[in-house]
Design a protein around this motif. Structure first.
Motif, PDB file in Angstrom:
ATOM      1  N   ILE A 115       0.836  -1.203   0.000  1.00 31.16           N
ATOM      2  CA  ILE A 115       0.000   0.000   0.000  1.00 31.16           C
ATOM      3  C   ILE A 115       0.871   1.253   0.000  1.00 31.16           C
ATOM      4  N   SER A 119       0.970   4.114  -2.827  1.00 35.38           N
ATOM      5  CA  SER A 119       0.684   5.515  -2.491  1.00 35.38           C
ATOM      6  C   SER A 119       1.748   6.451  -3.045  1.00 35.38           C
ATOM      7  N   LEU A 122       1.264   6.859  -6.669  1.00 36.90           N
ATOM      8  CA  LEU A 122       0.040   7.598  -6.965  1.00 36.90           C
ATOM      9  C   LEU A 122       0.205   9.104  -6.761  1.00 36.90           C
ATOM     10  N   PHE A 123       0.845   9.478  -5.650  1.00 42.02           N
ATOM     11  CA  PHE A 123       0.845  10.881  -5.242  1.00 42.02           C
ATOM     12  C   PHE A 123       2.125  11.649  -5.579  1.00 42.02           C
ATOM     13  N   GLN A 135      -1.965   2.670  -8.638  1.00 45.74           N
ATOM     14  CA  GLN A 135      -3.339   2.313  -8.305  1.00 45.74           C
ATOM     15  C   GLN A 135      -3.492   0.797  -8.184  1.00 45.74           C
ATOM     16  N   PHE A 138      -1.770  -0.221  -4.915  1.00 47.51           N
ATOM     17  CA  PHE A 138      -2.550   0.230  -3.756  1.00 47.51           C
ATOM     18  C   PHE A 138      -3.766  -0.679  -3.551  1.00 47.51           C
ATOM     19  N   CYS A 142      -4.538  -3.239  -0.446  1.00 42.94           N
ATOM     20  CA  CYS A 142      -5.807  -3.144   0.293  1.00 42.94           C
ATOM     21  C   CYS A 142      -6.533  -4.482   0.313  1.00 42.94           C
TER      22      CYS A 142
END
Length: 572
Positions: A115, A119, A122-123, A135, A138, A142
């Protein structure tokens, strides 16, 4: 652990797990591009290829329900036959086993680091490809983190006498297990979630294999609820597709419930042979069940199609659309031939535009659901052709073209968008008519509840001026195609002349309906509908004129030709 902690841990874990599957599937879908419908549309010419397409698409989006809904939509739109859709559904059942195998690797210990990496991607990256990978990671993390939380919440269940007794009953009565699996999947709307829960319970020793397998069989029945929901209110073809999904999964569950004992022995043998962990044992059972079910029923596709045709009676209103004539292989070898193929496809698109226009006109006059369904099918076909034609013409533009070829390529790009916009405006009118009818039905029902005498008619008010406008606009659209195909300059001039008349008609219609609304004449729903429909018809005619100006500009070297013709008022 208290009951509250158990419930909170399970529900929270389930939510994170479902989010993980959805988020990972979305990431995979973005990475694969927006060509999933095209895969199903183009690569289903034989039953075997349809099965492969179902497996591939389901593996990409991690959802057999999603693939089935796509198939229902394509059948409803006329892009896929019922028999092709049955093959896709069979493949989707095999493709969905990928999730169970992923869970079987038991990566829960690495869920949080995964995760974290997702992240970061993604960011902290602006590249779309990196974001898509982030994505996927992540969602992947999850998925396992949710499983871990669910496992913690369900762990105390094995010590509950009531749960232990239920699992004993399931072992002795497999039908009970099938029912539990069916209901659980219907509630969760995810077969992957049910399998994940089953893998956790089996790994903890909360149930025996003879209890787990019937629940697994029921899971396949429960997953059909999504297709059933998607087919509600859809065409007869879509309902038959959903029905075939139910039959395929129901027959498979019945067969393997009857063969539960030998099937259990096979799973135990494979477990000892391959040294499988409990989660992977369920994954193998799920995979073997679905593959075996496919091998058994694959040869009966025609029979399944025949059964659902009898079970879901009615006339199939699906329109038979012609396959694409575009060939990418000739773009580099013969751009002129590629442009000719694009022109043929554009002419076919023009026929579909006339089809949706006629369906819209008929729906205005009669409010027949068949016309509405036909319009929806045409719009789906036109949108698909717009996508394929645009992509094809962009590829044509990448090769060396002559000045005339380049001009023709640009003109066809613009025409493609014009035709797609005409279809959109038809869709707007269809929606407006449908909303007006619903509004009148609600008003009629309200008057009945209040026990008032009601003489309301839910059909749309027939207006001869609106009919005249429909006919005028149709002439412009039809003549535009003729002018383009034959390079008819005189006809293109007539289109511009008629456009002036249409604009004046629309203006007079607007004034007429606004006056009626202000004076309280007629029904408010009809007045609003007429104003909206007149505006959309005017914009359709504008698109036809745009194409006509291209026809004129092709010869005279200009796209902006204005003609000033005096006309007499059409509406008194």
């Amino acid at each position: 652990m208290s009951y509250q902690e158990m419930i909170f841990s399970f529900l929270g874990g389930l939510g994170i797990f479902l989010f993980g599957i959805k988020y990972m599937g979305d990431g995979l879908q973005k990475s694969a591009g927006d060509r999933l419908r095209e895969i199903l549309n183009k690569f289903t010419s034989t039953p075997f290829r349809a099965v492969l397409a179902g497996i591939i698409v389901t593996g990409l989006i991690q959802s057999s329900s999603g693939t089935t809904v796509l198939a229902v939509g394509l059948v409803s739109a006329g892009f896929m036959t019922l028999k092709q859709a049955i093959g896709v559904i069979m493949g989707a059942n095999v493709g969905t086993t990928v999730t169970a195998f992923i869970i079987g690797f038991n990566l829960s210990a690495y869920a949080l680091p995964i995760i974290g990496v997702g992240s970061l991607l993604l960011f902290f990256s602006k590249r779309e490809t990196v974001n898509n990978i982030g994505q996927i990671l992540f969602g992947f993390g999850c998925l396992f983190f949710g499983l871990k939380l669910m496992g913690n919440g369900m762990a105390p269940l094995k010590d509950l006498p009531q749960f232990s007794q239920l699992m004993v009953d399931v072992s002795h009565h497999p039908i009970l297990g099938v029912g539990i699996g069916t209901l659980l999947t219907m509630v969760l709307q995810s077969s992957s979630a049910t399998i994940g829960i089953l893998q956790q319970l089996y790994s903890q020793g909360s149930l025996e294999l003879t209890a787990a397998l019937p629940i697994l069989f029921g899971d396949n029945i429960g997953t059909t609820i999504t297709a059933i929901i998607a087919a509600l209110g859809a065409s007869v073809a879509a309902k038959r597709t959903a029905g075939s999904h139910v039959i395929f999964n129901l027959v498979g569950a019945v067969i393997f419930t009857l063969l539960l004992t030998p099937f259990t022995h096979v799973i135990i043998y494979l477990t000892n042979l391959l040294n499988l962990n409990p989660s992977m044992q369920i994954a193998v059972a799920h995979g073997l069940f679905n593959v075996s079910n496919l091998l058994i029923q694959f040869w009966f596709i025609n029979q399944i199609a025949y059964i659902v045709t009898k079970l879901v009676p009615g006339k199939d209103t699906t329109i038979d659309f012609k396959p694409s004539s575009l060939n990418e292989a000739i773009i580099h070898t013969s751009p002129a031939l590629a442009l000719n193929q694009a022109k043929m496809e554009l002419q076919q698109m023009g026929e579909y535009v006339l089809g949706i226009y006629d369906a819209t006109f008929n729906y205005y006059e009669k409010q027949n659901d068949v016309d509405k369904e036909n319009a929806i099918q045409y719009e789906t076909a036109i949108n698909d052709m717009d996508y394929r034609l645009t992509e094809y013409l962009v590829q044509v533009a990448s090769v060396e073209l002559s000045q005339a070829e380049s001009r023709e390529q640009s003109m066809m790009m613009e025409m493609t968008k014009d035709l797609e916009r005409i279809a959109d405006h038809c869709g707007n009118i269809i929606n407006s008519i449908s909303d007006a009818v619903k509004l009148e039905k609600k008003q009629q029902a309200r008057e009945k509840r209040e026990k008032k005498a009601s003489h309301r008619d839910t059909t749309i008010l027939y207006d001869k001026d609106m009919v005249l406008l429909f006919e005028k606009v149709k002439k412009n659209i039809r003549d535009t195609f003729i002018a383009y195909e034959n390079d008819d300059q005189e006809l293109a001039q007539h289109i511009l002349t008629r456009e002036t008349q249409i604009n004046e008609m629309v203006e007079l219609l607007r004034k007429k309906y606004i006056r009626m609304l202000n004076e309280g004449e007629g029904r408010a729903a009809d007045g609003v509908l007429f104003i909206d429909a007149a505006s959309n018809l005017e914009r359709m005619s504008d698109r036809a004129v745009h194409i006509a100006k291209y026809v004129l500009g092709e010869r005279y070297g200009t796209e902006a030709i204005t003609i000033d013709h005096p006309i007499q008022p059409v509406i008194q």
